[in-house]
Design a protein around this motif. Structure first.
Motif, PDB file in Angstrom:
ATOM      1  N   ALA A   1      31.762   2.886  24.452  1.00  0.00           N
ATOM      2  CA  ALA A   1      32.076   3.192  22.942  1.00  0.00           C
ATOM      3  C   ALA A   1      33.431   2.425  22.502  1.00  0.00           C
ATOM      4  O   ALA A   1      33.267   1.707  21.446  1.00  0.00           O
ATOM      5  CB  ALA A   1      32.332   4.579  22.737  1.00  0.00           C
TER       6      ALA A   1
ATOM      7  N   PRO B   1      38.500   6.352  23.109  1.00  0.00           N
ATOM      8  CA  PRO B   1      37.039   6.792  22.979  1.00  0.00           C
ATOM      9  C   PRO B   1      36.755   7.452  21.629  1.00  0.00           C
ATOM     10  O   PRO B   1      35.829   7.334  21.034  1.00  0.00           O
ATOM     11  CB  PRO B   1      36.725   7.665  24.310  1.00  0.00           C
TER      12      PRO B   1
ATOM     13  N   PRO C   1      31.792   6.069  31.709  1.00  0.00           N
ATOM     14  CA  PRO C   1      30.980   4.834  31.370  1.00  0.00           C
ATOM     15  C   PRO C   1      30.556   5.098  29.887  1.00  0.00           C
ATOM     16  O   PRO C   1      30.707   3.975  29.409  1.00  0.00           O
ATOM     17  CB  PRO C   1      29.935   4.858  32.257  1.00  0.00           C
ATOM     18  N   VAL C   2      30.339   6.335  29.442  1.00  0.00           N
ATOM     19  CA  VAL C   2      30.083   6.355  27.931  1.00  0.00           C
ATOM     20  C   VAL C   2      31.175   5.922  27.093  1.00  0.00           C
ATOM     21  O   VAL C   2      31.259   5.309  26.032  1.00  0.00           O
ATOM     22  CB  VAL C   2      29.444   7.675  27.727  1.00  0.00           C
ATOM     23  N   ALA C   3      32.293   6.483  27.669  1.00  0.00           N
ATOM     24  CA  ALA C   3      33.422   6.365  26.757  1.00  0.00           C
ATOM     25  C   ALA C   3      33.941   4.778  26.897  1.00  0.00           C
ATOM     26  O   ALA C   3      34.234   4.099  25.715  1.00  0.00           O
ATOM     27  CB  ALA C   3      34.811   7.349  27.205  1.00  0.00           C
TER      28      ALA C   3
ATOM     29  N   LEU D   1      36.125  15.246  26.874  1.00  0.00           N
ATOM     30  CA  LEU D   1      35.917  13.903  27.782  1.00  0.00           C
ATOM     31  C   LEU D   1      35.572  14.342  29.346  1.00  0.00           C
ATOM     32  O   LEU D   1      35.072  13.299  29.923  1.00  0.00           O
ATOM     33  CB  LEU D   1      37.597  13.657  28.161  1.00  0.00           C
TER      34      LEU D   1
ATOM     35  N   PHE E   1      37.053  15.709  21.179  1.00  0.00           N
ATOM     36  CA  PHE E   1      36.013  15.269  21.869  1.00  0.00           C
ATOM     37  C   PHE E   1      36.049  15.774  23.481  1.00  0.00           C
ATOM     38  O   PHE E   1      37.344  15.853  23.943  1.00  0.00           O
ATOM     39  CB  PHE E   1      36.170  13.550  22.058  1.00  0.00           C
TER      40      PHE E   1
ATOM     41  N   GLY F   1      29.775  13.905  22.628  1.00  0.00           N
ATOM     42  CA  GLY F   1      28.712  12.709  22.849  1.00  0.00           C
ATOM     43  C   GLY F   1      29.352  11.645  24.005  1.00  0.00           C
ATOM     44  O   GLY F   1      28.561  10.875  24.158  1.00  0.00           O
ATOM     45  N   LEU F   2      30.389  11.987  24.285  1.00  0.00           N
ATOM     46  CA  LEU F   2      30.931  11.393  25.612  1.00  0.00           C
ATOM     47  C   LEU F   2      30.509  11.561  26.831  1.00  0.00           C
ATOM     48  O   LEU F   2      30.787  11.096  27.894  1.00  0.00           O
ATOM     49  CB  LEU F   2      32.605  11.208  25.586  1.00  0.00           C
ATOM     50  N   LEU F   3      29.671  12.981  26.988  1.00  0.00           N
ATOM     51  CA  LEU F   3      29.332  13.582  28.120  1.00  0.00           C
ATOM     52  C   LEU F   3      27.802  13.492  28.185  1.00  0.00           C
ATOM     53  O   LEU F   3      27.119  14.187  28.935  1.00  0.00           O
ATOM     54  CB  LEU F   3      29.862  14.996  28.363  1.00  0.00           C
ATOM     55  N   THR F   4      27.311  12.478  27.350  1.00  0.00           N
ATOM     56  CA  THR F   4      25.791  12.479  27.489  1.00  0.00           C
ATOM     57  C   THR F   4      25.279  11.937  28.787  1.00  0.00           C
ATOM     58  O   THR F   4      23.943  12.325  29.178  1.00  0.00           O
ATOM     59  CB  THR F   4      25.246  11.210  26.497  1.00  0.00           C
ATOM     60  N   ASP F   5      25.814  11.543  29.740  1.00  0.00           N
ATOM     61  CA  ASP F   5      25.168  11.258  30.989  1.00  0.00           C
ATOM     62  C   ASP F   5      25.081  12.688  31.774  1.00  0.00           C
ATOM     63  O   ASP F   5      24.323  12.387  32.810  1.00  0.00           O
ATOM     64  CB  ASP F   5      26.311  10.427  31.950  1.00  0.00           C
TER      65      ASP F   5
END
Lengths: 90, 380
Positions: B264, B147, B259-261, A55, A53, A34-38
């Motif tokens: 969050a 995160p 940026p997503v991390a 990263l 996760f 979910g942290l790599l959605t970009d």
């Protein structure tokens, strides 16, 4: 805990797009991407995993070097892999 | 292993070492701090100091999250775990960290349930599988792990899990670096910036070090050649009178981080006014707690946490080691009363602690031995 471990993305879990099955030194476990959605990874690509996760995405050369580094540090990586083996993320 | 050779080519290492040596000004001493425990590990394991001239000293920094947890927080966690129906969870690294009345393992022998988990998501799963229990995750780590805690809390809320909470001990690296820069004990010339933390925060947060303190920063990877290359980049900046933030590890670290991390973390957590760091004392705005909007996941609000401050054992000099004032072997109990098997201080517990790294890989003779380089490089 602090170790970033490289894993190869095998597949995404059906109906759970933020979860992927990865292969880490032969151990196949589910992690959260979910942290790599970009910039989501694709199957066959490598990610650096911290505590379940992904990263960042990494290339194969970086993954190989990181694995070699981890295998060289011995016990700490063994402990991390043992913990990963017991992990059942859903 | 074609790939790995790329990072460990002995000839390249020697060439870099020669270029580093050529940049040293006669009579000048250089102190460079590697902030991250992972770098400390690589430096000791590969004997990288042997590649450097005597005038360059590598100083080990505070970037080991287990090492900076004060004893009082371990006691608080054990107190939390002693409450009715509580299952405490944390990373394996925490299990042996000593509190004033033993570590988690000792507490479990006295009846608490403190489980080791790989990920906060495993802790969340335990909560879902045990609806009659209150599951607390002891969160530790810098921005590398924050995160994960944040995403887990977001997931817990989305899934309506009400018996999961976080005992938040996340710390932030920038205030610790600033505290070291402001400390009168130590004069540093530059920083080898942390690799994995920077995948989250990026390189911009270090700009004040270059701008306000005039010290160069190079974010570095974890391979021996990465570290030598970073030292070369730092020395080149010093030689040319520059102080900038550079990214040696751009193959993994984006300049702007993840940026997503960051979103969050920002959504679920906020800065504490201050937090106690083992050895460094109280540092303003140096740690995270759950935001008010996530109070129902904040173990410090759900439970009564004593918050007692416990002084470190007198013999332990982890504080000086964490600030880089003492080398591990200069501590009074290093390798005698304090070993990885029977740690007194946190720097000996974590494999990324400077003391454990030195204990495992250091040589008894602490002189540099350029003619007998121990680096395990493979020739192409």
């Amino acid at each position: 805990m602090c170790l970033g471990i490289p894993g190869e993305v095998i597949e995404f879990l059906p109906e759970q797009p933020d979860l992927a099955r990865v292969d880490v030194s032969g151990v196949r476990r589910v992690i959260n991407v979910g942290l790599l959605t970009d910039e989501p990874p694709k199957p066959g690509e490598w990610v650096l995993i911290h505590v379940g996760f992904a990263l960042s995405k990494i290339d194969e050369a970086e993954a190989a070097a990181a694995l070699e580094f981890l295998e060289g540090i011995g016990q700490a990586y063994e402990d991390e892999l043992t913990a990963l083996r017991e992990s059942r993320i859903e | 292993m074609r790939f790995v050779d790329e990072f460990r080519d002995a000839d390249k290492a020697h060439a870099l070492a020669a270029r580093i040596a050529a940049l040293c000004e006669p009579g000048r001493q250089y102190k460079l701090m590697e902030v991250c425990g992972g770098h400390t590990h690589t430096i000791y394991k590969h004997g990288l100091e042997d590649y450097l001239p005597e005038s360059i000293t590598l100083v080990h920094g505070p970037g080991c999250p287990v090492c900076v947890i004060p004893m009082g927080r371990v006691d608080d966690a054990i107190h939390l775990a002693s409450q009715p129906d509580v299952i405490m969870t944390s990373f394996g690294d925490m299990m042996r960290v000593p509190g004033s009345n033993g570590a988690f393992f000792d507490a479990n022998a006295r009846g608490t349930t403190i489980k080791m988990v790989y990920s906060p998501l495993d802790s969340l799963k335990i909560a879902k599988a045990n609806p009659d229990k209150r599951v607390v995750f002891m969160a530790i780590g810098f921005e590398t792990t924050a995160p994960s805690t944040a995403m887990t809390v977001l997931r817990a809320r989305a899934q309506g899990v009400t018996n999961f909470s976080v005992f938040c001990n996340h710390v932030t690296i920038i205030p610790a670096i600033k505290a070291i820069l402001d400390s009168p004990d130590l004069r540093l010339d530059g920083f080898i910036g942390p690799g994995h933390v920077s995948t989250v925060i990026g390189c911009r947060p270090y700009e004040f070090i270059a701008r306000s303190y005039g010290k160069p920063v190079v974010v570095a990877g974890f391979e021996p050649l990465d570290i030598l290359q970073s030292i070369y980049m730092l020395m080149l900046q010093l030689h040319e009178g520059r102080s900038e933030v550079e990214n040696q590890y751009s193959r993994v670290v984006p300049w702007d981080g993840n940026p997503v991390a960051l979103r969050a973390i920002g959504e679920t957590m906020e800065l504490r006014p201050f937090f106690e760091w083992r050895g460094l004392g109280f540092i303003s705005h140096s740690a995270l707690k759950m935001r008010g909007a996530y109070a129902d996941f904040d173990a410090e609000l759900l439970f009564d946490v004593p918050g007692v401050r416990v002084a470190d054992p007198k013999a332990c000099q982890c504080g000086e080691v964490l600030k880089g004032v003492l080398k591990p072997w200069e501590c009074k109990v290093f390798g005698t009363a304090c070993t990885p098997e029977t740690p007194i201080g946190t720097c000996m517990v974590s494999p990324e602690g400077a003391c454990a790294a030195y204990y495992n890989y250091g040589r008894l003779n602490r002189q540099r031995v350029p003619e007998a380089i121990s680096i395990e490089l493979s020739r192409p």
